[in-house]
Design a protein around this motif. Sequence first.
Motif, PDB file in Angstrom:
ATOM      1  N   UNK A 181      45.727  41.071  38.234  1.00  0.00           N
ATOM      2  CA  UNK A 181      44.995  39.785  38.145  1.00  0.00           C
ATOM      3  C   UNK A 181      44.985  39.482  36.751  1.00  0.00           C
ATOM      4  N   UNK A 182      44.669  40.433  35.854  1.00  0.00           N
ATOM      5  CA  UNK A 182      44.671  40.315  34.457  1.00  0.00           C
ATOM      6  C   UNK A 182      45.886  40.019  33.898  1.00  0.00           C
ATOM      7  N   UNK A 238      34.425  41.102  42.663  1.00  0.00           N
ATOM      8  CA  UNK A 238      33.762  39.731  42.469  1.00  0.00           C
ATOM      9  C   UNK A 238      32.448  40.286  42.224  1.00  0.00           C
ATOM     10  N   UNK A 239      31.906  41.098  43.182  1.00  0.00           N
ATOM     11  CA  UNK A 239      30.608  41.547  43.041  1.00  0.00           C
ATOM     12  C   UNK A 239      30.157  42.074  41.746  1.00  0.00           C
ATOM     13  N   UNK A 240      31.114  42.710  41.060  1.00  0.00           N
ATOM     14  CA  UNK A 240      31.089  43.520  39.812  1.00  0.00           C
ATOM     15  C   UNK A 240      31.193  42.327  38.622  1.00  0.00           C
ATOM     16  N   UNK A 241      31.726  41.125  39.211  1.00  0.00           N
ATOM     17  CA  UNK A 241      31.635  40.048  38.106  1.00  0.00           C
ATOM     18  C   UNK A 241      33.128  40.344  37.024  1.00  0.00           C
ATOM     19  N   UNK A 242      34.080  41.148  37.764  1.00  0.00           N
ATOM     20  CA  UNK A 242      35.381  41.434  37.048  1.00  0.00           C
ATOM     21  C   UNK A 242      36.294  40.477  37.298  1.00  0.00           C
ATOM     22  N   UNK A 243      36.357  39.596  38.421  1.00  0.00           N
ATOM     23  CA  UNK A 243      37.197  38.563  39.000  1.00  0.00           C
ATOM     24  C   UNK A 243      36.445  37.622  39.652  1.00  0.00           C
ATOM     25  N   UNK A 295      43.061  33.805  42.351  1.00  0.00           N
ATOM     26  CA  UNK A 295      42.256  34.947  41.789  1.00  0.00           C
ATOM     27  C   UNK A 295      42.614  34.949  40.428  1.00  0.00           C
ATOM     28  N   UNK A 296      41.483  35.159  39.585  1.00  0.00           N
ATOM     29  CA  UNK A 296      41.598  35.006  38.115  1.00  0.00           C
ATOM     30  C   UNK A 296      40.425  36.145  37.463  1.00  0.00           C
ATOM     31  N   UNK A 297      40.905  36.522  36.452  1.00  0.00           N
ATOM     32  CA  UNK A 297      40.145  37.516  35.597  1.00  0.00           C
ATOM     33  C   UNK A 297      38.729  36.931  35.080  1.00  0.00           C
ATOM     34  N   UNK A 329      50.787  32.833  30.317  1.00  0.00           N
ATOM     35  CA  UNK A 329      50.324  33.450  31.784  1.00  0.00           C
ATOM     36  C   UNK A 329      51.451  33.598  32.568  1.00  0.00           C
ATOM     37  N   UNK A 330      52.554  32.925  32.503  1.00  0.00           N
ATOM     38  CA  UNK A 330      53.714  33.055  33.692  1.00  0.00           C
ATOM     39  C   UNK A 330      54.827  33.303  32.570  1.00  0.00           C
TER      40      UNK A 330
END
Length: 170
Positions: free
Chosen positions: A11-12, A41-46, A57-59, A146-147
């Motif tokens: 994802x990054x 997502x709960x950990x706030x990483x994505x 989905x984004x980092x 990014x691409x």
Amino acid sequence: MERRNEILQYIENRPGVTFRELARELGVGIGDLQYHLHRLEKEGKVFSRKIGKKRYIFPKGFKKEYEKLIIAISTETRRKILLLLMKGPKGQSEIAKRLRLSQPTVSYHMDELVKLRIVSARKEGKNVTYTLSYNPSVMARVIRDYRPSLWEKLADNLIDLLTSVGDKND
């Protein structure tokens, strides 16, 4: 935990990847991927954005101003439309003719681009003229950063175009 780190790293490296792409590219089962994404997502990483039927989905920390642009360029037809609009405002029929697309297809994609505020629409009687709302150099930078594979593909297309023009002038 190793699988989750692999998902996060992907994802990054490819912000804006869709849920389905991520599952396919990493060979992860849907349930397994849902679990790991929920934890990330709960950990706030994505974080994710749902647009229509797709989940992107984004980092953590990804620039909000680029989210919509990444979503817009994730579809090949929309990329082609945006590249065409980089040359200046175009009407729907001209876009359809130039890209060999049906009017309803162009209409659908233009509606999506307008919703994302990547393109603005100006109605003139029965005709609608579309204009790019983003600075083309910002678009190019986002694609390049990014691409990168997309950037290479665009460069290859440009080389093919220049080669074909050169052949006609000989």
